[in-house]
Design a protein around this motif. Structure first.
Motif, PDB file in Angstrom:
ATOM      1  N   ARG A   1       0.821  -1.213   0.000  1.00 45.53           N
ATOM      2  CA  ARG A   1       0.000   0.000   0.000  1.00 45.53           C
ATOM      3  C   ARG A   1       0.855   1.262   0.000  1.00 45.53           C
ATOM      4  NH1 ARG A   1      -3.877  -1.295   4.960  1.00 45.53           N
ATOM      5  NH2 ARG A   1      -1.828  -1.511   5.846  1.00 45.53           N
ATOM      6  N   SER A   2       1.974   1.215   0.704  1.00 43.80           N
ATOM      7  CA  SER A   2       2.852   2.383   0.772  1.00 43.80           C
ATOM      8  C   SER A   2       3.385   2.760  -0.604  1.00 43.80           C
ATOM      9  CB  SER A   2       4.024   2.117   1.720  1.00 43.80           C
ATOM     10  OG  SER A   2       3.577   2.009   3.045  1.00 43.80           O
ATOM     11  N   GLU A   3       3.747   1.759  -1.402  1.00 42.85           N
ATOM     12  CA  GLU A   3       4.255   2.044  -2.747  1.00 42.85           C
ATOM     13  C   GLU A   3       3.179   2.726  -3.600  1.00 42.85           C
ATOM     14  OE1 GLU A   3       6.585  -0.140  -6.434  1.00 42.85           O
ATOM     15  OE2 GLU A   3       5.262  -1.352  -5.170  1.00 42.85           O
ATOM     16  N   LEU A   4       1.939   2.269  -3.470  1.00 45.97           N
ATOM     17  CA  LEU A   4       0.843   2.890  -4.206  1.00 45.97           C
ATOM     18  C   LEU A   4       0.669   4.349  -3.777  1.00 45.97           C
ATOM     19  CD1 LEU A   4      -2.564   1.281  -5.015  1.00 45.97           C
ATOM     20  CD2 LEU A   4      -2.408   3.652  -4.339  1.00 45.97           C
ATOM     21  N   VAL A   5       0.687   4.610  -2.478  1.00 42.07           N
ATOM     22  CA  VAL A   5       0.515   5.973  -1.980  1.00 42.07           C
ATOM     23  C   VAL A   5       1.680   6.851  -2.419  1.00 42.07           C
ATOM     24  CG1 VAL A   5       0.412   7.407   0.108  1.00 42.07           C
ATOM     25  CG2 VAL A   5      -0.932   5.293  -0.037  1.00 42.07           C
ATOM     26  N   ARG A   6       2.924   6.354  -2.328  1.00 40.47           N
ATOM     27  CA  ARG A   6       4.085   7.137  -2.758  1.00 40.47           C
ATOM     28  C   ARG A   6       3.994   7.489  -4.234  1.00 40.47           C
ATOM     29  NH1 ARG A   6       6.821   3.415   0.571  1.00 40.47           N
ATOM     30  NH2 ARG A   6       7.385   2.177  -1.254  1.00 40.47           N
ATOM     31  N   THR A   7       3.588   6.521  -5.047  1.00 38.51           N
ATOM     32  CA  THR A   7       3.462   6.755  -6.482  1.00 38.51           C
ATOM     33  C   THR A   7       2.376   7.781  -6.774  1.00 38.51           C
ATOM     34  OG1 THR A   7       4.243   4.515  -6.967  1.00 38.51           O
ATOM     35  CG2 THR A   7       3.032   5.649  -8.713  1.00 38.51           C
ATOM     36  N   ALA A   8       1.245   7.656  -6.108  1.00 39.80           N
ATOM     37  CA  ALA A   8       0.144   8.603  -6.311  1.00 39.80           C
ATOM     38  C   ALA A   8       0.564  10.014  -5.907  1.00 39.80           C
ATOM     39  CB  ALA A   8      -1.085   8.158  -5.524  1.00 39.80           C
ATOM     40  N   LEU A   9       1.257  10.144  -4.791  1.00 42.14           N
ATOM     41  CA  LEU A   9       1.701  11.460  -4.343  1.00 42.14           C
ATOM     42  C   LEU A   9       2.748  12.051  -5.285  1.00 42.14           C
ATOM     43  CD1 LEU A   9       1.870  10.974  -0.477  1.00 42.14           C
ATOM     44  CD2 LEU A   9       0.294  12.439  -1.756  1.00 42.14           C
ATOM     45  N   ALA A  10       3.634  11.216  -5.806  1.00 42.81           N
ATOM     46  CA  ALA A  10       4.640  11.704  -6.757  1.00 42.81           C
ATOM     47  C   ALA A  10       3.971  12.214  -8.031  1.00 42.81           C
ATOM     48  CB  ALA A  10       5.642  10.592  -7.080  1.00 42.81           C
ATOM     49  N   HIS A  11       2.960  11.494  -8.508  1.00 41.52           N
ATOM     50  CA  HIS A  11       2.210  11.948  -9.690  1.00 41.52           C
ATOM     51  C   HIS A  11       1.506  13.273  -9.402  1.00 41.52           C
ATOM     52  CE1 HIS A  11       2.688   8.688 -12.571  1.00 41.52           C
ATOM     53  NE2 HIS A  11       2.531   7.828 -11.578  1.00 41.52           N
ATOM     54  N   PHE A  12       0.904  13.371  -8.246  1.00 41.83           N
ATOM     55  CA  PHE A  12       0.208  14.590  -7.862  1.00 41.83           C
ATOM     56  C   PHE A  12       1.188  15.763  -7.769  1.00 41.83           C
ATOM     57  CE2 PHE A  12      -1.762  17.254  -4.437  1.00 41.83           C
ATOM     58  CZ  PHE A  12      -2.806  17.753  -5.215  1.00 41.83           C
ATOM     59  N   GLN A  13       2.355  15.514  -7.188  1.00 44.62           N
ATOM     60  CA  GLN A  13       3.377  16.551  -7.067  1.00 44.62           C
ATOM     61  C   GLN A  13       3.830  17.030  -8.448  1.00 44.62           C
ATOM     62  OE1 GLN A  13       7.110  15.254  -5.371  1.00 44.62           O
ATOM     63  NE2 GLN A  13       7.560  17.303  -4.615  1.00 44.62           N
ATOM     64  N   ARG A  14       4.094  16.110  -9.367  1.00 41.65           N
ATOM     65  CA  ARG A  14       4.497  16.491 -10.725  1.00 41.65           C
ATOM     66  C   ARG A  14       3.393  17.272 -11.423  1.00 41.65           C
ATOM     67  NH1 ARG A  14       6.871  11.393 -10.612  1.00 41.65           N
ATOM     68  NH2 ARG A  14       5.160  10.446 -11.746  1.00 41.65           N
ATOM     69  N   ASP A  15       2.141  16.873 -11.208  1.00 44.72           N
ATOM     70  CA  ASP A  15       1.016  17.577 -11.810  1.00 44.72           C
ATOM     71  C   ASP A  15       0.937  19.018 -11.298  1.00 44.72           C
ATOM     72  OD1 ASP A  15      -1.471  17.673 -13.399  1.00 44.72           O
ATOM     73  OD2 ASP A  15      -2.458  17.768 -11.451  1.00 44.72           O
ATOM     74  N   LEU A  16       1.089  19.206 -10.007  1.00 45.67           N
ATOM     75  CA  LEU A  16       1.061  20.556  -9.437  1.00 45.67           C
ATOM     76  C   LEU A  16       2.217  21.403  -9.967  1.00 45.67           C
ATOM     77  CD1 LEU A  16       0.104  19.967  -5.693  1.00 45.67           C
ATOM     78  CD2 LEU A  16      -1.318  20.933  -7.503  1.00 45.67           C
ATOM     79  N   GLU A  17       3.408  20.811 -10.052  1.00 45.69           N
ATOM     80  CA  GLU A  17       4.561  21.545 -10.575  1.00 45.69           C
ATOM     81  C   GLU A  17       4.330  21.949 -12.032  1.00 45.69           C
ATOM     82  OE1 GLU A  17       7.697  18.782  -9.774  1.00 45.69           O
ATOM     83  OE2 GLU A  17       7.879  19.412  -7.674  1.00 45.69           O
ATOM     84  N   GLN A  18       3.737  21.049 -12.820  1.00 48.77           N
ATOM     85  CA  GLN A  18       3.440  21.357 -14.220  1.00 48.77           C
ATOM     86  C   GLN A  18       2.431  22.495 -14.313  1.00 48.77           C
ATOM     87  OE1 GLN A  18       4.926  20.142 -16.955  1.00 48.77           O
ATOM     88  NE2 GLN A  18       3.695  21.508 -18.201  1.00 48.77           N
ATOM     89  N   ARG A  19       1.419  22.468 -13.464  1.00 55.37           N
ATOM     90  CA  ARG A  19       0.427  23.554 -13.461  1.00 55.37           C
ATOM     91  C   ARG A  19       1.077  24.890 -13.117  1.00 55.37           C
ATOM     92  NH1 ARG A  19      -4.781  21.139 -10.235  1.00 55.37           N
ATOM     93  NH2 ARG A  19      -4.782  19.107 -11.239  1.00 55.37           N
ATOM     94  N   GLU A  20       2.003  24.868 -12.146  1.00 58.89           N
ATOM     95  CA  GLU A  20       2.698  26.100 -11.774  1.00 58.89           C
ATOM     96  C   GLU A  20       3.533  26.631 -12.933  1.00 58.89           C
ATOM     97  OE1 GLU A  20       4.904  25.141  -8.248  1.00 58.89           O
ATOM     98  OE2 GLU A  20       3.112  25.125  -6.980  1.00 58.89           O
ATOM     99  N   LEU A  21       4.214  25.727 -13.663  1.00 58.89           N
ATOM    100  CA  LEU A  21       4.997  26.143 -14.826  1.00 58.89           C
ATOM    101  C   LEU A  21       4.104  26.729 -15.909  1.00 58.89           C
ATOM    102  CD1 LEU A  21       7.575  23.228 -15.198  1.00 58.89           C
ATOM    103  CD2 LEU A  21       8.058  25.614 -14.622  1.00 58.89           C
ATOM    104  N   GLU A  22       2.973  26.085 -16.142  1.00 61.44           N
ATOM    105  CA  GLU A  22       2.046  26.585 -17.157  1.00 61.44           C
ATOM    106  C   GLU A  22       1.489  27.946 -16.768  1.00 61.44           C
ATOM    107  OE1 GLU A  22      -0.776  23.417 -17.586  1.00 61.44           O
ATOM    108  OE2 GLU A  22       0.641  22.148 -18.677  1.00 61.44           O
ATOM    109  N   GLU A  23       1.188  28.135 -15.495  1.00 61.45           N
ATOM    110  CA  GLU A  23       0.690  29.429 -15.032  1.00 61.45           C
ATOM    111  C   GLU A  23       1.771  30.497 -15.174  1.00 61.45           C
ATOM    112  OE1 GLU A  23      -1.794  32.405 -13.376  1.00 61.45           O
ATOM    113  OE2 GLU A  23      -2.162  30.551 -14.475  1.00 61.45           O
TER     114      GLU A  23
END
Length: 77
Positions: A27-49
């Motif tokens: 379960r920890s690996e799933l949560v870490r992966t999901a959070l990493a994807h979310f973090q990259r998504d937020l960073e991409q949104r910040e770059l686009e903004e």
């Protein structure tokens, strides 16, 4: 690695229980992966903004646009 305590809804806990079905070892690996994807998504949104704001600021200014283009050519890829 650090550990934290989380409070999850029943549906999220059930989802985590199917971690092997999704190819995760635990379960920890799933949560870490999901959070990493979310973090990259937020960073991409910040770059686009940021890019949008630069376009608003420098878009009509051809001299500034040329300066940005010239400086970005020397930037490592």
């Amino acid at each position: 690695m650090n550990q934290i305590k989380l409070t999850l809804s029943d549906s999220l806990l059930e989802f985590l229980g199917h971690h092997r079905d999704y190819g995760f070892k635990d379960r920890s690996e799933l949560v870490r992966t999901a959070l990493a994807h979310f973090q990259r998504d937020l960073e991409q949104r910040e770059l686009e903004e940021s890019a949008r704001l630069y376009r608003e600021l420098y878009g009509p200014d051809l001299d500034s646009e040329q300066w940005v283009d010239d400086s970005s050519r020397d930037w490592p890829q």
